[in-house]
Design a protein around this motif. Structure first.
Motif, PDB file in Angstrom:
ATOM      1  N   SER A 236       6.563 -16.788 -23.250  1.00 18.34           N
ATOM      2  CA  SER A 236       7.922 -16.299 -23.504  1.00 18.34           C
ATOM      3  C   SER A 236       8.451 -16.911 -24.791  1.00 18.34           C
ATOM      4  O   SER A 236       8.015 -17.987 -25.209  1.00 18.34           O
ATOM      5  CB  SER A 236       8.860 -16.637 -22.339  1.00 18.34           C
ATOM      6  OG  SER A 236       9.027 -18.040 -22.240  1.00 18.34           O
ATOM      7  N   PHE A 237       9.371 -16.221 -25.425  1.00 22.69           N
ATOM      8  CA  PHE A 237      10.095 -16.778 -26.562  1.00 22.69           C
ATOM      9  C   PHE A 237      11.427 -16.067 -26.692  1.00 22.69           C
ATOM     10  O   PHE A 237      11.674 -15.033 -26.060  1.00 22.69           O
ATOM     11  CB  PHE A 237       9.287 -16.711 -27.859  1.00 22.69           C
ATOM     12  CG  PHE A 237       8.837 -15.341 -28.287  1.00 22.69           C
ATOM     13  CD1 PHE A 237       9.737 -14.407 -28.796  1.00 22.69           C
ATOM     14  CD2 PHE A 237       7.496 -14.988 -28.211  1.00 22.69           C
ATOM     15  CE1 PHE A 237       9.322 -13.161 -29.203  1.00 22.69           C
ATOM     16  CE2 PHE A 237       7.065 -13.736 -28.612  1.00 22.69           C
ATOM     17  CZ  PHE A 237       7.976 -12.820 -29.110  1.00 22.69           C
ATOM     18  N   SER A 238      12.293 -16.657 -27.518  1.00 25.22           N
ATOM     19  CA  SER A 238      13.635 -16.107 -27.733  1.00 25.22           C
ATOM     20  C   SER A 238      13.794 -15.663 -29.171  1.00 25.22           C
ATOM     21  O   SER A 238      13.278 -16.309 -30.090  1.00 25.22           O
ATOM     22  CB  SER A 238      14.703 -17.153 -27.400  1.00 25.22           C
ATOM     23  OG  SER A 238      14.629 -17.546 -26.051  1.00 25.22           O
ATOM     24  N   LEU A 239      14.496 -14.569 -29.346  1.00 22.06           N
ATOM     25  CA  LEU A 239      14.819 -14.089 -30.678  1.00 22.06           C
ATOM     26  C   LEU A 239      16.296 -14.311 -30.948  1.00 22.06           C
ATOM     27  O   LEU A 239      17.121 -14.293 -30.012  1.00 22.06           O
ATOM     28  CB  LEU A 239      14.495 -12.600 -30.796  1.00 22.06           C
ATOM     29  CG  LEU A 239      13.015 -12.223 -30.696  1.00 22.06           C
ATOM     30  CD1 LEU A 239      12.863 -10.709 -30.696  1.00 22.06           C
ATOM     31  CD2 LEU A 239      12.226 -12.834 -31.845  1.00 22.06           C
ATOM     32  N   SER A 260       5.147 -12.442 -21.358  1.00 17.34           N
ATOM     33  CA  SER A 260       5.740 -11.673 -20.273  1.00 17.34           C
ATOM     34  C   SER A 260       7.236 -11.449 -20.441  1.00 17.34           C
ATOM     35  O   SER A 260       7.804 -10.555 -19.811  1.00 17.34           O
ATOM     36  CB  SER A 260       5.477 -12.363 -18.929  1.00 17.34           C
ATOM     37  OG  SER A 260       6.022 -13.678 -18.925  1.00 17.34           O
ATOM     38  N   SER A 261       7.870 -12.262 -21.291  1.00 17.17           N
ATOM     39  CA  SER A 261       9.313 -12.075 -21.471  1.00 17.17           C
ATOM     40  C   SER A 261       9.742 -12.477 -22.878  1.00 17.17           C
ATOM     41  O   SER A 261       9.198 -13.415 -23.460  1.00 17.17           O
ATOM     42  CB  SER A 261      10.102 -12.889 -20.446  1.00 17.17           C
ATOM     43  OG  SER A 261       9.936 -14.278 -20.666  1.00 17.17           O
ATOM     44  N   VAL A 262      10.690 -11.738 -23.391  1.00 15.91           N
ATOM     45  CA  VAL A 262      11.305 -12.021 -24.687  1.00 15.91           C
ATOM     46  C   VAL A 262      12.810 -11.941 -24.508  1.00 15.91           C
ATOM     47  O   VAL A 262      13.338 -10.915 -24.066  1.00 15.91           O
ATOM     48  CB  VAL A 262      10.848 -11.024 -25.765  1.00 15.91           C
ATOM     49  CG1 VAL A 262      11.554 -11.312 -27.083  1.00 15.91           C
ATOM     50  CG2 VAL A 262       9.340 -11.093 -25.963  1.00 15.91           C
ATOM     51  N   GLU A 263      13.484 -13.014 -24.834  1.00 14.58           N
ATOM     52  CA  GLU A 263      14.937 -13.028 -24.735  1.00 14.58           C
ATOM     53  C   GLU A 263      15.550 -12.647 -26.070  1.00 14.58           C
ATOM     54  O   GLU A 263      15.134 -13.142 -27.115  1.00 14.58           O
ATOM     55  CB  GLU A 263      15.429 -14.411 -24.329  1.00 14.58           C
ATOM     56  CG  GLU A 263      14.946 -14.859 -22.964  1.00 14.58           C
ATOM     57  CD  GLU A 263      15.485 -16.226 -22.610  1.00 14.58           C
ATOM     58  OE1 GLU A 263      16.407 -16.708 -23.309  1.00 14.58           O
ATOM     59  OE2 GLU A 263      14.974 -16.819 -21.641  1.00 14.58           O
ATOM     60  N   GLY A 264      16.504 -11.740 -26.028  1.00 13.61           N
ATOM     61  CA  GLY A 264      17.246 -11.417 -27.237  1.00 13.61           C
ATOM     62  C   GLY A 264      17.088 -10.032 -27.803  1.00 13.61           C
ATOM     63  O   GLY A 264      18.000  -9.570 -28.491  1.00 13.61           O
ATOM     64  N   PRO A 280       0.067  -6.712 -22.656  1.00 15.01           N
ATOM     65  CA  PRO A 280       0.013  -6.019 -21.364  1.00 15.01           C
ATOM     66  C   PRO A 280       0.990  -6.528 -20.310  1.00 15.01           C
ATOM     67  O   PRO A 280       1.324  -5.803 -19.372  1.00 15.01           O
ATOM     68  CB  PRO A 280      -1.445  -6.226 -20.917  1.00 15.01           C
ATOM     69  CG  PRO A 280      -1.899  -7.447 -21.635  1.00 15.01           C
ATOM     70  CD  PRO A 280      -1.205  -7.405 -22.956  1.00 15.01           C
ATOM     71  N   LYS A 281       1.445  -7.772 -20.446  1.00 15.73           N
ATOM     72  CA  LYS A 281       2.330  -8.345 -19.436  1.00 15.73           C
ATOM     73  C   LYS A 281       3.807  -8.232 -19.807  1.00 15.73           C
ATOM     74  O   LYS A 281       4.676  -8.602 -19.008  1.00 15.73           O
ATOM     75  CB  LYS A 281       1.979  -9.816 -19.211  1.00 15.73           C
ATOM     76  CG  LYS A 281       0.568 -10.044 -18.692  1.00 15.73           C
ATOM     77  CD  LYS A 281       0.297 -11.516 -18.441  1.00 15.73           C
ATOM     78  CE  LYS A 281      -1.124 -11.736 -17.915  1.00 15.73           C
ATOM     79  NZ  LYS A 281      -1.397 -13.176 -17.637  1.00 15.73           N
ATOM     80  N   LEU A 282       4.083  -7.725 -20.993  1.00 11.60           N
ATOM     81  CA  LEU A 282       5.461  -7.718 -21.485  1.00 11.60           C
ATOM     82  C   LEU A 282       6.188  -6.440 -21.075  1.00 11.60           C
ATOM     83  O   LEU A 282       5.694  -5.337 -21.279  1.00 11.60           O
ATOM     84  CB  LEU A 282       5.476  -7.856 -23.009  1.00 11.60           C
ATOM     85  CG  LEU A 282       6.845  -7.841 -23.682  1.00 11.60           C
ATOM     86  CD1 LEU A 282       7.698  -9.012 -23.200  1.00 11.60           C
ATOM     87  CD2 LEU A 282       6.698  -7.888 -25.203  1.00 11.60           C
ATOM     88  N   VAL A 283       7.371  -6.621 -20.528  1.00  8.32           N
ATOM     89  CA  VAL A 283       8.258  -5.506 -20.219  1.00  8.32           C
ATOM     90  C   VAL A 283       9.592  -5.784 -20.886  1.00  8.32           C
ATOM     91  O   VAL A 283      10.221  -6.815 -20.627  1.00  8.32           O
ATOM     92  CB  VAL A 283       8.449  -5.334 -18.694  1.00  8.32           C
ATOM     93  CG1 VAL A 283       9.434  -4.210 -18.419  1.00  8.32           C
ATOM     94  CG2 VAL A 283       7.118  -5.053 -18.022  1.00  8.32           C
ATOM     95  N   LEU A 284      10.011  -4.871 -21.742  1.00  4.83           N
ATOM     96  CA  LEU A 284      11.292  -5.009 -22.433  1.00  4.83           C
ATOM     97  C   LEU A 284      12.258  -3.951 -21.925  1.00  4.83           C
ATOM     98  O   LEU A 284      11.864  -2.810 -21.669  1.00  4.83           O
ATOM     99  CB  LEU A 284      11.112  -4.838 -23.943  1.00  4.83           C
ATOM    100  CG  LEU A 284      10.325  -5.930 -24.672  1.00  4.83           C
ATOM    101  CD1 LEU A 284      10.159  -5.560 -26.134  1.00  4.83           C
ATOM    102  CD2 LEU A 284      11.023  -7.270 -24.555  1.00  4.83           C
ATOM    103  N   PRO A 285      13.514  -4.273 -21.790  1.00  8.21           N
ATOM    104  CA  PRO A 285      14.497  -3.267 -21.409  1.00  8.21           C
ATOM    105  C   PRO A 285      14.529  -2.126 -22.420  1.00  8.21           C
ATOM    106  O   PRO A 285      14.627  -2.350 -23.618  1.00  8.21           O
ATOM    107  CB  PRO A 285      15.820  -4.044 -21.413  1.00  8.21           C
ATOM    108  CG  PRO A 285      15.424  -5.479 -21.251  1.00  8.21           C
ATOM    109  CD  PRO A 285      14.105  -5.609 -21.935  1.00  8.21           C
ATOM    110  N   ARG A 286      14.393  -0.904 -21.920  1.00  4.91           N
ATOM    111  CA  ARG A 286      14.484   0.321 -22.711  1.00  4.91           C
ATOM    112  C   ARG A 286      13.421   0.366 -23.809  1.00  4.91           C
ATOM    113  O   ARG A 286      13.580   1.033 -24.813  1.00  4.91           O
ATOM    114  CB  ARG A 286      15.867   0.472 -23.340  1.00  4.91           C
ATOM    115  CG  ARG A 286      16.981   0.583 -22.316  1.00  4.91           C
ATOM    116  CD  ARG A 286      18.302   0.900 -23.001  1.00  4.91           C
ATOM    117  NE  ARG A 286      18.724  -0.119 -23.921  1.00  4.91           N
ATOM    118  CZ  ARG A 286      19.389  -1.227 -23.562  1.00  4.91           C
ATOM    119  NH1 ARG A 286      19.685  -1.441 -22.301  1.00  4.91           N
ATOM    120  NH2 ARG A 286      19.724  -2.110 -24.470  1.00  4.91           N
TER     121      ARG A 286
END
Length: 292
Positions: A236-239, A260-264, A280-286
């Motif tokens: 995971s990481f944050s933008l 698996s996750s990206v914040e921002g 393959p594990k990453l899901v982003l809103p929209r």
């Protein structure tokens, strides 16, 4: 063959010169015979040890070899008219005095340092007035590109910065107001310990490739394109939010297999083109409709 120019219709002078096999030069005085400092027509110079640092024997790591290499490079000081300098496979642990400051290389536009593996400190080149293009590869023990200076702007003309395989690099430099006023593109690959990036208000394109962690991205008022690729073990990481990246239009995230996750990203309202591939594990809103 070196490129040459003619003067007065008779004499021929090189404007481009490559000196290879410098590991065979055993003394600085021998190198001094090249008399590069007086060759005012010379514009492009390549200095190369051991084929650019490839297949170097272990015996070349001893102190005597380092000392000789340092003497040789010190003796190969070019004329102040030089515009392009490439140093490959340099065996010394320190750069010469003529690379420490702006007076010896005032016309230098392009600098490439490749395979200078023994060097622990970066040359003091931040005040070079004409330097536009800087590429550095395989300087394993350098932790930062320049120390903090006060009163003088760093990299006043730099436009493009490329860094590869700088495994010990922790930060580039701490930017102050007026530093890097023309820097537009930064590409950083295989610098796994890099923790932070400097604030560069003119930067429009940033590429980050293969690291252990995503470095902290500061406020970048002009950044248009951001590419993050090959951070394989990062989960995971944050933008930064839109306020820090108000001009960002293009965001790419590629080949981050454990991510698996990206914040921002949902807060980056200015982004018009989002690409996600090999994650393959990453899901982003929209993000599904934009995935390629």
């Amino acid at each position: 063959m070196p490129r040459t120019i003619k003067t007065n219709g008779t004499k021929t002078y090189p404007i481009s010169l490559q000196l290879s096999g410098l590991e065979s030069v055993k003394t600085g005085s021998k190198a001094q015979e090249a008399n590069l400092k007086d060759k005012y027509h010379l514009k492009h110079l390549t200095l190369q040890w051991h084929g650019g640092g490839i297949n170097v024997d272990d015996e070349d790591d001893d102190e005597d070899t380092e000392d000789v290499a340092e003497q040789v490079l010190e003796s190969l000081q070019p004329h102040t008219n030089l515009q392009e300098l490439t140093i490959r496979g340099y065996e010394g642990s320190a750069f010469p005095d003529w690379m420490q400051g702006s007076s010896s290389l005032p016309s230098l536009v392009t600098l490439t340092l490749d395979g200078c593996c023994n060097c622990t400190r970066f040359p003091t080149i931040a005040q070079l007035p004409s330097l536009k293009f800087l590429s550095v590869r395989k300087m394993y023990d350098v932790k930062r590109l320049t120390s903090n200076t006060h009163g003088t702007a760093k990299f006043p003309s730099l436009e493009l910065l490329n860094l590869w395989e700088m495994y010990g690099l922790e930060e580039l430099f701490e930017a102050s107001e007026g530093d890097c006023p023309r820097l537009r593109k930064v590409c950083i690959s295989r610098c796994p310990d890099l923790k932070r990036l400097p604030c560069a208000p003119s930067l429009t394109e940033l590429v980050l490739h293969c690291g252990h962690q995503l470095p902290d991205i500061p406020e970048l008022a002009s950044l248009v394109s951001l590419k993050i690729e090959g951070f394989h073990g990062v989960k995971s990481f944050s933008l930064p939010a839109s306020a820090a990246l108000p001009m960002l239009k293009k965001l790419e995230i590629r080949s981050c297999k454990e991510l698996s996750s990206v914040e921002g990203p949902s807060a980056l309202t200015t982004v018009q083109r989002l690409k996600v591939a090999g994650c393959p594990k990453l899901v982003l809103p929209r993000a599904d409709s934009l995935r390629t």
